[in-house]
Design a protein around this motif. Sequence first.
Motif: not given
Length: 278
Positions: A180-184
């Motif tokens: 899972v990628f959650v930029p910012a």
Amino acid sequence: MNASPHADFRRLHHAERPLLLPNAWDHASAAALARRGFPAIGTTSLGVAVAAGLPDATGATREQTLALARGIVRLPVLVTVDIEGGFGERPEGVAALAAELDEAGVAGVNIEDGRPDGTLAPLAHQYAVIAAVKERVPRLFVNARTDTHWLAAIGGGMTPPLAAAAERAEAYVRAGADGVFVPALTDERDIAALVRDLGETPLNLLFAPGRHTYGRLAELGVRRISCGSLLFRAALHRAVELAWTIAHPGAHPGADPAGDPPGYAEAQSLSDPFTATA
């Protein structure tokens, strides 16, 4: 190419130290990163788009992304490809693209739920996209990106509660996502909480200069740290300022060559119709 790129890439997400993933925008940048010894590299959709004079995150760079992927998989490095939202609406179409990349030798893909209009894809639709990809190519590492926090950051809005990202992350993992990628996402308490919620599923964050260090993110339990467009923007900045200092010896440079690179919006604007001033 390694005989088992998928297994090797998966292991990098569960190693003692987090995977630092630098992102390339063309063959030369990918080759240079591989030569430096990075075990895996990703592509940056912003870099690929702007280098081609096209807008990012609109699905306009399917051809360029595929061409780059086919070229860099020949390098001695594991490759994951940013396919934006999948370059299509139909889940089966995205799955077909993923299968094409897998056949070319790509170890993983990054799929985002942010849309060009600044909204998020309906949760059920994104679930179906991820599930279709994993059903078609089970061995491909799918890094499911949610733009809950990214859209707020680039749009200047209020940071959403962690629950907004957590709900999507949980759904994407159920659909089969491998990471899972959650930029910012930058708040340390939220990062630690999401790491706990995800359990064995690796959390990927976008490196934010001045906010966190590699070591601190490792302490928080982050398993993959992406550079995103940072290297591309830094390269643009350095090249322009170096040219300026050569042309204007002794003059104050337009900016500090070692200073901050242009932000996302400024880099994106380079794809706008260009009007030169005489």
